[in-house]
Motif scaffolding. Structure first.
Motif, PDB file in Angstrom:
ATOM      1  N   ILE A   1      -2.650  -2.065   2.819  1.00 25.01           N
ATOM      2  CA  ILE A   1      -2.338  -3.046   1.762  1.00 25.01           C
ATOM      3  C   ILE A   1      -3.070  -2.651   0.483  1.00 25.01           C
ATOM      4  O   ILE A   1      -3.894  -1.725   0.473  1.00 25.01           O
TER       5      ILE A   1
ATOM      6  N   LEU B   1       1.864  -2.559   6.080  1.00 23.67           N
ATOM      7  CA  LEU B   1       2.579  -3.159   4.950  1.00 23.67           C
ATOM      8  C   LEU B   1       2.911  -2.175   3.825  1.00 23.67           C
ATOM      9  O   LEU B   1       3.356  -2.577   2.751  1.00 23.67           O
TER      10      LEU B   1
ATOM     11  N   ALA C   1       1.775  -2.754   0.117  1.00 24.66           N
ATOM     12  CA  ALA C   1       2.099  -4.015  -0.571  1.00 24.66           C
ATOM     13  C   ALA C   1       0.822  -4.705  -1.060  1.00 24.66           C
ATOM     14  O   ALA C   1      -0.271  -4.477  -0.529  1.00 24.66           O
TER      15      ALA C   1
ATOM     16  N   VAL D   1       3.270  -9.422  -1.488  1.00 17.62           N
ATOM     17  CA  VAL D   1       4.367  -9.127  -2.421  1.00 17.62           C
ATOM     18  C   VAL D   1       4.390  -7.636  -2.727  1.00 17.62           C
ATOM     19  O   VAL D   1       3.410  -6.918  -2.492  1.00 17.62           O
ATOM     20  N   ARG D   2       5.506  -7.176  -3.267  1.00 17.09           N
ATOM     21  CA  ARG D   2       5.662  -5.762  -3.611  1.00 17.09           C
ATOM     22  C   ARG D   2       5.285  -5.607  -5.084  1.00 17.09           C
ATOM     23  O   ARG D   2       6.091  -5.857  -5.977  1.00 17.09           O
ATOM     24  N   ALA D   3       4.024  -5.271  -5.332  1.00 18.61           N
ATOM     25  CA  ALA D   3       3.563  -5.022  -6.707  1.00 18.61           C
ATOM     26  C   ALA D   3       2.327  -4.143  -6.595  1.00 18.61           C
ATOM     27  O   ALA D   3       1.652  -4.135  -5.571  1.00 18.61           O
TER      28      ALA D   3
ATOM     29  N   PRO E   1       7.521 -11.073  -8.041  1.00 18.18           N
ATOM     30  CA  PRO E   1       8.388 -10.506  -7.002  1.00 18.18           C
ATOM     31  C   PRO E   1       8.539 -11.446  -5.805  1.00 18.18           C
ATOM     32  O   PRO E   1       7.750 -12.375  -5.625  1.00 18.18           O
TER      33      PRO E   1
ATOM     34  N   ARG F   1       8.483 -13.025  -2.057  1.00 19.24           N
ATOM     35  CA  ARG F   1       7.388 -13.093  -1.092  1.00 19.24           C
ATOM     36  C   ARG F   1       7.844 -12.429   0.204  1.00 19.24           C
ATOM     37  O   ARG F   1       8.780 -12.903   0.849  1.00 19.24           O
ATOM     38  N   GLU F   2       7.165 -11.340   0.594  1.00 18.91           N
ATOM     39  CA  GLU F   2       7.529 -10.664   1.851  1.00 18.91           C
ATOM     40  C   GLU F   2       6.957 -11.409   3.053  1.00 18.91           C
ATOM     41  O   GLU F   2       7.630 -11.566   4.063  1.00 18.91           O
TER      42      GLU F   2
ATOM     43  N   ASP G   1      10.117 -12.889   4.145  1.00 15.38           N
ATOM     44  CA  ASP G   1      11.279 -12.665   3.270  1.00 15.38           C
ATOM     45  C   ASP G   1      11.930 -13.969   2.811  1.00 15.38           C
ATOM     46  O   ASP G   1      13.161 -14.113   2.840  1.00 15.38           O
TER      47      ASP G   1
END
Ligand code: ZN
Length: 392
Positions: free
Chosen positions: A10, A43, A46, A360-362, A373, A375-376, A388
């Motif tokens: 992460i 992850l 992420a 999140v993907r950032a 973005p 929320r995963e 998701d």
């Protein structure tokens, strides 16, 4: 010893890491590839941020899930109150179901704690509060809920309200609310005397809706600050909206901000479009605790609002000109640590802190606030509760 759950590979605001969870808390943060868990989620770089905190929502008002209800135009606060009462009669679905639907909706978007106001007046009595007290138990594993007994119909101008507010606190509401002491009650000291009196007697906090504009609203803010100090309630009083702070001349803003900071009175904004934006950076610079909430989510007050606190941070940041990386990090604070602190909660990505987390993907926090973005994963007390955008 393996952890209960490891979030592997992460990023923590740019730094690569692994994070181990035990007993609902963050047990260990280590370099990537160093932690072992009974369960491990890889992850792929992420970003992990703290669980989002909605500092101001109205679970009892939402129409979410019902057929679309056109907004009835009426600019004044008093007009909106009347329109809402008329609409309330027409809705057959019990409020508890709508409130539960909204909790599920916001949890799927990363909210792990929230402060809701609930209408208390002589029409609804404590029925709304009772429903939300039951809901609080029902969703305890998803989201922590703090409840404000909110006098939507006024206090001194609504006979019977004061005793209902006191009853609401005895019944389990955490805070006493208030509403435009001048604009609704036309009795500033009368309303403040009542709500501070209940808060002091019952050992409850206060969170007052204040839409009153300009010099009038600023004067009320200074009166609230003075009463907070006199009652020894520093850190336990919040004012929601406080539009006045975006409308007054610089010198008045300076002394009002100083009074709020000295009294530990926090200010909530949801950055509503038609109102002057609060000078967020200036207020924070002067030591005022500023926090953010959704406020209305598809209800009689607004067809907007979606309960997405990362998007709310982006919106407030856009309006308040949070532009540098440092300012964007403040944007995340406004929807995590700041409201958590106001609610008396711990909120940090640190060993020992509650494992309320969002993935999140950032690349880092500034990008997450600027882009909001999807929320995963949402993790509440160490358990994955949404993936998701859907509850699991
Ligand atoms: Zn509100």
């Amino acid at each position: 010893m393996p952890h209960d759950l490891v979030l592997a590979d992460i990023r923590l605001d740019g730094e690569a890491a692994d994070l181990g969870i035990e007993g609902g808390r963050i047990a260990r943060i280590g370099p990537p590839g160093t932690l072992e868990g009974a369960e491990a989620l890889r992850l792929g770089g992420a970003l992990v941020i703290p669980g989002l905190v909605d500092g101001h929502i109205h679970l009892d008002k939402t129409y979410l899930g019902l057929p679309w209800r056109p907004h009835r135009p009426d600019g004044s606060v008093a007009g909106r109150i009347a329109a809402e009462k008329a609409e309330r009669q027409a809705i057959a679905e019990p409020m508890a179901l709508r409130a539960r639907r909204l909790v599920d909706h916001v949890v799927a978007r990363g909210t792990t704690a929230l402060r809701t106001h609930v209408d208390v007046d002589t029409e609804v009595g404590l029925a709304g509060l009772d429903a939300l007290l039951a809901l609080r138990q029902e969703v305890a594993g998803l989201c922590d809920i703090q409840i404000v007994a909110f006098p939507q119909s006024g206090v001194t101008s609504h006979p019977g309200c004061a005793s209902l507010l006191e009853e609401a606190i005895r019944a389990g509401a955490d805070l006493v609310g208030g509403l435009d002491p001048a604009g609704i009650d036309e009795d500033i000291e009368g309303q403040l005397g009542i709500v501070f009196g209940i808060a002091e007697r019952q050992g409850a906090g206060l969170d007052i809706h204040l839409h009153d504009p300009g010099e009038l609203g600023a004067y009320e803010l200074r009166r609230i600050a003075a009463r907070t100090r006199a009652a020894g309630m520093q850190g336990r009083v919040a004012v929601s909206h406080a539009y006045a702070l975006g409308m007054i001349e610089d010198a008045t803003l300076g002394r009002t901000a100083a009074a709020l900071a000295e009294a530990g009175v926090a200010i909530m904004t949801n950055g509503p479009g038609p109102e002057a934006i609060l000078p967020v950076k200036r207020l924070v610079g002067e030591g005022v605790a500023v926090f953010v909430g959704s406020d209305n989510i598809r209800d009689a007050w607004s067809p907007y609002g979606n309960g997405d606190m990362l998007e709310r941070a982006r919106l407030v940041g856009y309006r308040a000109a949070l532009l540098t990386d440092e300012e964007l990090r403040l944007g995340l604070d406004l929807v995590t640590k700041a409201p958590a602190t106001v609610m008396g909660r711990e909120c940090a990505i640190a060993e020992g802190a509650p494992a309320d987390l969002v993935v999140v993907r950032a690349a880092h926090v500034p990008e997450a606030v600027a882009s909001a973005p999807a929320r995963e994963l949402v993790i509440k007390a160490g358990k994955v509760v949404a993936r998701d955008g859907r509850l699991v």
